[in-house]
Design a protein around this motif. Sequence first.
Motif, PDB file in Angstrom:
ATOM      1  N   PRO A  58       0.847  -1.474  -0.172  1.00 16.44           N
ATOM      2  CA  PRO A  58       0.034  -0.073   0.017  1.00 16.44           C
ATOM      3  C   PRO A  58       0.859   1.341  -0.046  1.00 16.44           C
ATOM      4  O   PRO A  58       0.456   2.262  -0.471  1.00 16.44           O
ATOM      5  CB  PRO A  58      -0.758  -0.088   1.127  1.00 16.44           C
ATOM      6  N   ILE A  59       1.898   1.230   0.824  1.00 16.99           N
ATOM      7  CA  ILE A  59       2.857   2.455   0.771  1.00 16.99           C
ATOM      8  C   ILE A  59       3.336   2.642  -0.655  1.00 16.99           C
ATOM      9  O   ILE A  59       3.464   3.913  -1.101  1.00 16.99           O
ATOM     10  CB  ILE A  59       3.844   2.156   1.590  1.00 16.99           C
ATOM     11  N   LEU A  60       3.909   1.495  -1.472  1.00 16.95           N
ATOM     12  CA  LEU A  60       4.314   1.617  -2.844  1.00 16.95           C
ATOM     13  C   LEU A  60       3.201   2.139  -3.758  1.00 16.95           C
ATOM     14  O   LEU A  60       3.691   2.878  -4.730  1.00 16.95           O
ATOM     15  CB  LEU A  60       4.821   0.286  -3.362  1.00 16.95           C
ATOM     16  N   LEU A  61       2.020   1.764  -3.704  1.00 17.83           N
ATOM     17  CA  LEU A  61       0.815   2.079  -4.220  1.00 17.83           C
ATOM     18  C   LEU A  61       0.588   3.683  -4.254  1.00 17.83           C
ATOM     19  O   LEU A  61       0.612   4.164  -5.267  1.00 17.83           O
ATOM     20  CB  LEU A  61      -0.534   1.322  -3.944  1.00 17.83           C
ATOM     21  N   ALA A  62       0.608   3.920  -2.782  1.00 18.56           N
ATOM     22  CA  ALA A  62       0.592   5.640  -2.654  1.00 18.56           C
ATOM     23  C   ALA A  62       1.686   6.369  -3.300  1.00 18.56           C
ATOM     24  O   ALA A  62       1.607   7.516  -3.819  1.00 18.56           O
ATOM     25  CB  ALA A  62       0.647   5.794  -1.230  1.00 18.56           C
ATOM     26  N   LYS A  63       2.675   5.730  -3.284  1.00 14.99           N
ATOM     27  CA  LYS A  63       4.056   6.361  -3.932  1.00 14.99           C
ATOM     28  C   LYS A  63       3.884   6.753  -5.456  1.00 14.99           C
ATOM     29  O   LYS A  63       4.140   7.733  -5.888  1.00 14.99           O
ATOM     30  CB  LYS A  63       5.357   5.710  -3.533  1.00 14.99           C
ATOM     31  N   HIS A  64       3.615   5.602  -5.942  1.00 10.84           N
ATOM     32  CA  HIS A  64       3.569   5.662  -7.556  1.00 10.84           C
ATOM     33  C   HIS A  64       2.256   6.195  -8.349  1.00 10.84           C
ATOM     34  O   HIS A  64       2.614   6.459  -9.392  1.00 10.84           O
ATOM     35  CB  HIS A  64       4.152   4.174  -8.059  1.00 10.84           C
ATOM     36  N   LEU A  65       1.294   5.460  -7.839  1.00  3.23           N
ATOM     37  CA  LEU A  65       0.023   6.013  -8.448  1.00  3.23           C
ATOM     38  C   LEU A  65      -0.514   7.435  -8.428  1.00  3.23           C
ATOM     39  O   LEU A  65      -0.622   8.038  -7.362  1.00  3.23           O
ATOM     40  CB  LEU A  65      -1.065   4.904  -7.861  1.00  3.23           C
ATOM     41  N   THR A  66      -1.302   7.760  -9.631  1.00  9.84           N
ATOM     42  CA  THR A  66      -1.775   9.033  -9.647  1.00  9.84           C
ATOM     43  C   THR A  66      -3.340   8.837  -9.365  1.00  9.84           C
ATOM     44  O   THR A  66      -4.188   8.276 -10.053  1.00  9.84           O
ATOM     45  CB  THR A  66      -1.495   9.784 -10.985  1.00  9.84           C
ATOM     46  N   ARG A  84      -7.356  10.511  -8.073  1.00  5.69           N
ATOM     47  CA  ARG A  84      -7.708  11.780  -7.984  1.00  5.69           C
ATOM     48  C   ARG A  84      -8.852  11.549  -6.728  1.00  5.69           C
ATOM     49  O   ARG A  84      -9.171  12.937  -6.165  1.00  5.69           O
ATOM     50  CB  ARG A  84      -8.717  11.855  -9.150  1.00  5.69           C
ATOM     51  N   GLY A  85      -9.335  10.397  -6.416  1.00 10.20           N
ATOM     52  CA  GLY A  85     -10.189  10.202  -5.248  1.00 10.20           C
ATOM     53  C   GLY A  85     -10.014   9.779  -3.898  1.00 10.20           C
ATOM     54  O   GLY A  85      -9.449  10.350  -2.816  1.00 10.20           O
ATOM     55  N   SER A  86      -9.715   8.471  -4.003  1.00 10.39           N
ATOM     56  CA  SER A  86      -9.515   7.707  -2.985  1.00 10.39           C
ATOM     57  C   SER A  86      -8.626   6.363  -2.967  1.00 10.39           C
ATOM     58  O   SER A  86      -8.634   5.755  -4.037  1.00 10.39           O
ATOM     59  CB  SER A  86     -10.604   7.249  -2.035  1.00 10.39           C
ATOM     60  N   PHE A  87      -8.026   6.034  -1.873  1.00  9.22           N
ATOM     61  CA  PHE A  87      -7.453   4.479  -1.768  1.00  9.22           C
ATOM     62  C   PHE A  87      -8.428   3.852  -0.696  1.00  9.22           C
ATOM     63  O   PHE A  87      -8.607   4.273   0.210  1.00  9.22           O
ATOM     64  CB  PHE A  87      -6.220   4.472  -1.281  1.00  9.22           C
ATOM     65  N   LEU A  88      -8.911   2.700  -1.249  1.00  3.15           N
ATOM     66  CA  LEU A  88      -9.392   1.641  -0.032  1.00  3.15           C
ATOM     67  C   LEU A  88      -8.585   0.259  -0.274  1.00  3.15           C
ATOM     68  O   LEU A  88      -8.303  -0.609  -0.987  1.00  3.15           O
ATOM     69  CB  LEU A  88     -10.701   1.152  -0.483  1.00  3.15           C
ATOM     70  N   PHE A  89      -8.086   0.110   1.040  1.00  2.39           N
ATOM     71  CA  PHE A  89      -7.352  -1.156   1.287  1.00  2.39           C
ATOM     72  C   PHE A  89      -8.156  -1.912   2.204  1.00  2.39           C
ATOM     73  O   PHE A  89      -8.933  -1.749   2.944  1.00  2.39           O
ATOM     74  CB  PHE A  89      -6.145  -0.835   2.030  1.00  2.39           C
ATOM     75  N   PHE A  90      -7.654  -3.176   2.338  1.00  2.36           N
ATOM     76  CA  PHE A  90      -8.347  -4.370   3.092  1.00  2.36           C
ATOM     77  C   PHE A  90      -7.474  -4.945   3.995  1.00  2.36           C
ATOM     78  O   PHE A  90      -6.294  -5.378   4.021  1.00  2.36           O
ATOM     79  CB  PHE A  90      -8.541  -5.612   1.821  1.00  2.36           C
ATOM     80  N   SER A  91      -8.108  -4.821   5.481  1.00  2.93           N
ATOM     81  CA  SER A  91      -7.249  -5.195   6.767  1.00  2.93           C
ATOM     82  C   SER A  91      -8.347  -6.549   7.019  1.00  2.93           C
ATOM     83  O   SER A  91      -8.788  -7.270   6.029  1.00  2.93           O
ATOM     84  CB  SER A  91      -7.515  -4.046   7.776  1.00  2.93           C
ATOM     85  N   GLY A  92      -8.315  -6.929   8.211  1.00  4.85           N
ATOM     86  CA  GLY A  92      -9.044  -8.249   8.490  1.00  4.85           C
ATOM     87  C   GLY A  92      -9.540  -8.279   9.977  1.00  4.85           C
ATOM     88  O   GLY A  92      -8.742  -7.554  10.872  1.00  4.85           O
ATOM     89  N   VAL A  93     -10.436  -8.735  10.657  1.00  5.51           N
ATOM     90  CA  VAL A  93     -10.916  -9.023  11.893  1.00  5.51           C
ATOM     91  C   VAL A  93      -9.878  -9.197  12.947  1.00  5.51           C
ATOM     92  O   VAL A  93      -9.905  -8.875  14.052  1.00  5.51           O
ATOM     93  CB  VAL A  93     -12.272  -9.737  12.105  1.00  5.51           C
ATOM     94  N   VAL A  94      -8.912 -10.080  12.620  1.00  6.26           N
ATOM     95  CA  VAL A  94      -8.155 -10.630  13.371  1.00  6.26           C
ATOM     96  C   VAL A  94      -7.040  -9.656  13.847  1.00  6.26           C
ATOM     97  O   VAL A  94      -6.166  -9.573  14.759  1.00  6.26           O
ATOM     98  CB  VAL A  94      -7.048 -11.805  12.705  1.00  6.26           C
ATOM     99  N   GLY A  95      -6.922  -8.387  13.106  1.00  3.99           N
ATOM    100  CA  GLY A  95      -6.108  -7.372  13.552  1.00  3.99           C
ATOM    101  C   GLY A  95      -6.763  -6.635  14.852  1.00  3.99           C
ATOM    102  O   GLY A  95      -5.970  -5.927  15.656  1.00  3.99           O
ATOM    103  N   TRP A  96      -7.852  -7.017  15.102  1.00  2.00           N
ATOM    104  CA  TRP A  96      -8.585  -6.463  16.568  1.00  2.00           C
ATOM    105  C   TRP A  96      -9.039  -7.515  17.316  1.00  2.00           C
ATOM    106  O   TRP A  96      -9.512  -7.491  18.661  1.00  2.00           O
ATOM    107  CB  TRP A  96      -9.901  -5.645  16.018  1.00  2.00           C
TER     108      TRP A  96
END
Length: 234
Positions: free
Chosen positions: A111-119, A121-133
Amino acid sequence: MSLDLNGSRILVIGGGSGIARAIAVAAHRAGATLVLAGRDKTRLDETAELVGGAETATVDLGDETTVAALAESAGAVDHVISTAGAAANGPVRELGADAVQRAFDAKVIGPILLAKHLTVRGSFLFFSGVVGWRPAPGRVVMATANGALGHLVEALSVELAPVRVNAISPGIVDSGLWDGMGERKAAFLDGVAASVPARRFGTTDDIAEAALFALTNRFTTGTVLHVDGGGRWA
């Protein structure tokens, strides 16, 4: 609130998975034009057929060269969705460094690399998961990577503003992931339904609906949407 994506160009990474495929179909129905990316071209092509045709590209979020190439080929897009994930499960003493690295490539470094390289205009949406909580034995890496992504979207939403950055954290969803359980799958999902406050397991449509909300609600950023039926408390 309008979930209209008419005229939007959306890049879906992981476009061959069950959840990503459902999101792609929902976005297409809402009027979006799609670019599908991932590692499995055959599955990407299958999704492309479901949406009446779409651009496809291969990408490995652990390889910055391929991320940069994807950015160049995709051009400017309105939204980016990444459902990428890589399992590194098991007791800590049995984990290999390569598997741990792949898990963090999918959820954090990628996700950091995507934010670095992509242009975008609107938004990024990534996927986490319930196990993180709701961590569990044998899920240390998955819990940590998913939890880290939750913090990453907060940080990126400030860094990239006014581009919005959000995440969805699904619970147990009948996405095809559990099909390998065979005859045990039905009992497993019934057990999930009995244990969570919503008294049902999730469907890919549940996640697609949440994704369209995240893409179209322009006052939502730096947020993890928990679409888990209350599973993080169960």
